[in-house]
Scaffold this active site. Structure first.
Site, mmCIF file in Angstrom:
data_model
loop_
_atom_site.group_PDB
_atom_site.id
_atom_site.type_symbol
_atom_site.label_atom_id
_atom_site.label_comp_id
_atom_site.label_asym_id
_atom_site.label_seq_id
_atom_site.Cartn_x
_atom_site.Cartn_y
_atom_site.Cartn_z
ATOM 1 N N ASP A 39 6.752 7.471 3.636
ATOM 2 C CA ASP A 39 6.794 6.040 3.903
ATOM 3 C C ASP A 39 7.127 5.282 2.613
ATOM 4 O OD1 ASP A 39 6.146 6.381 6.556
ATOM 5 O OD2 ASP A 39 3.999 6.008 6.276
ATOM 6 N N TYR A 67 -1.448 15.922 -0.293
ATOM 7 C CA TYR A 67 -1.436 14.506 -0.661
ATOM 8 C C TYR A 67 -2.728 14.106 -1.380
ATOM 9 C CZ TYR A 67 2.146 14.243 3.049
ATOM 10 O OH TYR A 67 3.248 14.437 3.846
ATOM 11 N N ASP A 81 -2.445 1.403 7.464
ATOM 12 C CA ASP A 81 -2.416 1.358 6.000
ATOM 13 C C ASP A 81 -2.443 -0.108 5.570
ATOM 14 O OD1 ASP A 81 0.262 0.264 5.917
ATOM 15 O OD2 ASP A 81 1.064 2.270 6.174
ATOM 16 N N ARG A 175 -2.385 8.526 7.131
ATOM 17 C CA ARG A 175 -2.963 7.200 7.409
ATOM 18 C C ARG A 175 -3.790 7.222 8.697
ATOM 19 N NH1 ARG A 175 1.624 4.491 10.307
ATOM 20 N NH2 ARG A 175 3.432 5.854 9.994
#
Length: 294
Positions: A39, A67, A81, A175
């Site tokens: 993203d 991540y 988010d 997310r």
């Protein structure tokens, strides 16, 4: 002509396709693809495939990833988010111990309902296109695998309550994970930051910035940053073919090699360049994907 893999540390506010477009211009190569979308708000490891190496994109996209995610509790948004519209804010006093206590239920093989703000298609329309029109449709949960999930000791940046390290399978929405953790804690949660540290077997240690690539290109040295395509298949054993075997493989024919353990192999020609990723049944070698120029 560039053929290989470039590991980019994607900057914030760039789409993965923005990065591809930039590198298409730098390398003067039309064939450019990436190994897993990030993203715009996310940073970190973005494998870029150049030239003939674009044939390896599907293997990179299917690989596990890791991540570092910021978790902001007490906040719920429509995108899950902090870039989204705030739906609810609640006071929260969740401790590290309370957070750690709920994480085990999100580890292993689990089902995750993908977010509305995603590129998943429903009846030919991407979900985020429907979401932007105020529509919400039912999304069947999808199986994913969270290999590791832990709270990091690192002090989180301002606006973030905790930092999570997430090692997961393809198709995992971090997310959504943050959102779901917040729901279980009863206070809501949203992802405040995201940095990909591993993808397709590559890590941040191998990543370079776009500025570094541009600087190298100005010196005529950009190709020195490009990794060979076989670096994407380093976990597979290598197999050297004879001239006759190489000729058969290049012609699309199966290659008879007895005594091989059944499995996948990197097949090399006499010049020691990667020819193909192949699969052996113990007697015959079949091409899965070729990488030689036709």
């Amino acid at each position: 002509m560039a053929n290989g893999i470039l590991i980019i540390d994607k900057p914030q506010n760039w789409t993965s396709m923005d990065v591809c477009a930039k590198l298409r211009g730098i390398f003067h190569e039309k064939r450019v693809g990436h190994g897993g979308t990030l993203d715009p708000m996310a940073t970190g490891v973005l494998p870029i495939f150049l030239g003939r190496a674009t044939r390896a994109v599907e293997f990179a996209s299917n690989a596990d990833k890791e991540y570092i995610a910021g978790l902001k509790l007490g906040l719920t948004t429509n995108t899950q988010d902090i870039t989204g519209q705030v739906l609810e804010e609640r006071p929260t006093s969740v401790t590290r111990e309370m957070l750690q206590a709920v994480l085990p239920r999100f580890q292993g093989a689990i089902l995750q309902v993908p977010p509305m703000y995603s590129a998943i298609k429903r009846n030919g329309k991407k979900l985020y296109e429907l979401a932007r029109k105020g529509q919400e449709v039912e999304r069947p949960p999808r199986p994913i695998h969270i290999h590791q999930l832990e709270v990091l000791d690192t002090t989180p940046p301002e606006g973030t309550d905790f930092l999570l390290r997430v090692a997961c399978s393809k198709g995992t929405y971090v997310r959504t994970l943050c959102h779901d953790v917040g729901q279980v804690l009863g206070c809501g949660g949203t992802m405040s930051s995201l940095r990909r540290t591993k993808a397709a077997g590559f890590s941040l240690a191998e990543a370079v910035t776009l500025e570094t690539v541009q600087s190298a290109a100005a010196q005529g040295e950009a190709d020195s940053l490009v990794l060979p395509v076989d670096s994407c298949f380093s976990t597979f054993p290598a197999l050297s073919l004879t001239d006759n075997q190489e000729r058969r493989l290049r012609n699309g024919a199966p290659v008879m090699i007895s005594g091989l353990t059944a499995g996948e192999y990197r097949a090399y020609g006499q010049s020691q360049t990667l020819l193909a990723l192949c699969r052996s049944d113990g007697a015959t070698l079949h091409t899965i994907k070729s990488f030689f120029e036709v």
